[in-house]
Design an enzyme around this catalytic site. Structure first.
Site, PDB file in Angstrom:
ATOM      1  N   SER A   1      -6.356  12.039  66.038  1.00 41.98           N
ATOM      2  CA  SER A   1      -6.133  11.827  64.610  1.00 41.98           C
ATOM      3  C   SER A   1      -7.051  10.688  64.204  1.00 41.98           C
ATOM      4  CB  SER A   1      -4.666  11.456  64.354  1.00 41.98           C
ATOM      5  OG  SER A   1      -4.449  11.185  62.986  1.00 41.98           O
ATOM      6  N   SER A   2      -7.989  10.968  63.308  1.00 42.26           N
ATOM      7  CA  SER A   2      -9.026   9.991  62.959  1.00 42.26           C
ATOM      8  C   SER A   2      -8.431   8.770  62.273  1.00 42.26           C
ATOM      9  CB  SER A   2     -10.063  10.638  62.043  1.00 42.26           C
ATOM     10  OG  SER A   2     -10.646  11.759  62.663  1.00 42.26           O
ATOM     11  N   ALA A   3      -9.178   7.673  62.303  1.00 46.86           N
ATOM     12  CA  ALA A   3      -8.750   6.454  61.621  1.00 46.86           C
ATOM     13  C   ALA A   3      -8.511   6.761  60.147  1.00 46.86           C
ATOM     14  CB  ALA A   3      -9.803   5.363  61.782  1.00 46.86           C
TER      15      ALA A   3
ATOM     16  N   PHE B   1     -17.370  10.865  65.551  1.00 48.94           N
ATOM     17  CA  PHE B   1     -16.357  11.874  65.855  1.00 48.94           C
ATOM     18  C   PHE B   1     -16.713  12.634  67.129  1.00 48.94           C
ATOM     19  CE2 PHE B   1     -15.217  10.901  61.639  1.00 48.94           C
ATOM     20  CZ  PHE B   1     -14.021  11.516  61.293  1.00 48.94           C
TER      21      PHE B   1
ATOM     22  N   ARG C   1       1.591   9.945  58.181  1.00 50.33           N
ATOM     23  CA  ARG C   1       0.776  10.255  59.356  1.00 50.33           C
ATOM     24  C   ARG C   1       1.612  10.503  60.609  1.00 50.33           C
ATOM     25  NH1 ARG C   1      -3.304   6.276  62.639  1.00 50.33           N
ATOM     26  NH2 ARG C   1      -4.886   7.797  63.270  1.00 50.33           N
TER      27      ARG C   1
END
Length: 389
Positions: free
Chosen positions: A99-101, A244, A39
């Protein structure tokens, strides 16, 4: 693929995968993908950290330990504020890309039920990390990703290339899909929508799946999984996962005191015993938003003498509003003011009563049917439906 990570980064990645897998076994193919596409490799050096609602910039060079901790926490990382125009006053910063979980990312990827050879369109490239995970699983040739922000698209393309991936990265309006490489077996969105674009349905193969976070003016919460039929009708259910950012082309710039409430409005006054906060959180809020559809709310502290806080409610067309006041005492009776053609608080009370009468359903009991004629919301089965306003 050669991976030149520092030992600290390798340990951080292992810790993240262990966290994501806690209580839920992550499929081996996604573990391999995360290992091949760490990531941190897709995050910019300049990120933003949420400190009690205020965003503070964090530079990798200034504090590598804090930067890596953010990169490998199971939390979203804000990578852009204010659509790329950073404010001089940090208190004015609001997130516009992230950047999503990781746990949410992997739940969404697993919900796609991918198999070799499938072709996927991703809406919202962002950092490019999800694109890399998809490319590792399916191959570059089967992944297309579209991003509305050119700066983000260019940066993601570069990050993907550096990491050894080459999906097609397109700069454009994700609401239009990308017909050049259609049809797709799967379309997955990394931004929420209030309406499912018909282009997504038209560009998905019969039997294919559309997966998108859901946004409602009342509450941004829920993940919608639709299956496309032979007649270009899409039907599916919600789950509670995900919150989101809204798709940029579906944003609505409305200010309560600028656009809705006027000094000369004469409101109708009443009282209520329904706790205001109970209608704006979790499952009750999801049901109310899904049942009514076209209303939104805002909170105001100390709006007038003797009023501790006020819940404002307004219709999406700006024609009606309501205000529910709390005086700060222990009395569970609240003053209600309503103006316009609609009595919005009355609608909320009715929707809340409907939710209780139906067993307090959560998002997984709600569904949506999308056709060229519109969106039909339903509870339990499409037979129990109503138009989504």
């Amino acid at each position: 693929m050669t991976n030149h990570q520092l030992p600290l980064e390798q340990a951080a990645m292992r810790g993240l995968l262990q966290t994501v897998s806690d209580g839920h076994d992550l499929a081996p193919e996604w573990i391999k993908a995360a290992t091949a596409a760490p990531r941190h490799s897709f995050l910019p050096d300049h990120i933003w950290i949420d400190l009690d609602g205020t965003y503070r910039a964090l530079e990798r060079r200034a504090d590598i330990s804090a930067w890596l901790a953010a990169a490998y926490a199971d939390e979203p990382v804000v990578t852009q504020v204010n659509d790329g125009v950073e404010p001089g006053d940090p208190s004015k910063a609001w997130p516009s890309s992230s950047s999503s979980a990781p746990s949410v990312v992997f739940r969404m990827l697993e919900a796609l039920d991918l198999r070799p050879g499938m072709r996927v369109l991703e809406i919202g490239t962002g950092t490019g990390w999800t694109s890399a995970l998809l490319s590792h699983r399916l191959g570059d040739a089967n992944v297309t990703t579209i991003e509305v922000d050119r700066g983000l698209a260019d940066r993601a393309r570069a990050a993907l290339g550096t990491a050894g991936f080459a999906p097609e990265v397109v700069c454009g309006d994700g609401a239009l899909g990308w017909g050049v490489r259609a049809p797709y077996d799967r379309i997955v969105s990394t931004c929420s929508v209030r309406r499912v674009p018909l282009a997504w349905i038209e560009q998905t193969k019969p039997g294919g799946v559309i997966l998108t976070p859901w946004d409602n003016p009342w509450i941004c919460w829920g993940l919608l999984r639709l299956t496309v039929g032979d007649d270009e009708t899409a039907v599916g259910r919600f789950s509670a996962d995900s919150s989101f950012m809204l798709m940029r082309t579906q944003r609505d710039d409305v200010d309560l005191l600028r656009d809705v409430v006027r000094d000369d409005h004469e409101a109708e006054v009443s009282e209520t015993v329904l706790p205001r906060r109970s209608v704006v959180h979790a499952e009750a809020a999801f049901a109310i938003g899904h049942r009514i559809g076209d209303i939104w709310h805002a909170w105001q502290d100390n709006p007038a003498e003797g009023v501790a806080d006020r819940l404002w409610i307004a219709s999406a067309d700006r024609s009606s509003w309501a205000a529910v006041d709390h005086d700060g005492g222990d009395e569970d009776v609240f003053t209600v003011r309503q103006y316009g053609l609609r009595r919005l608080w009355d609608e909320i009370e009715a929707a809340h009563q409907w939710w209780i009468a139906n067993g307090r359903p959560g998002p997984d009991r709600f569904g949506l049917t999308v056709t060229s004629e519109g969106h039909q919301a339903w509870l339990d089965t499409p037979a129990h439906s109503w138009p989504l306003n």
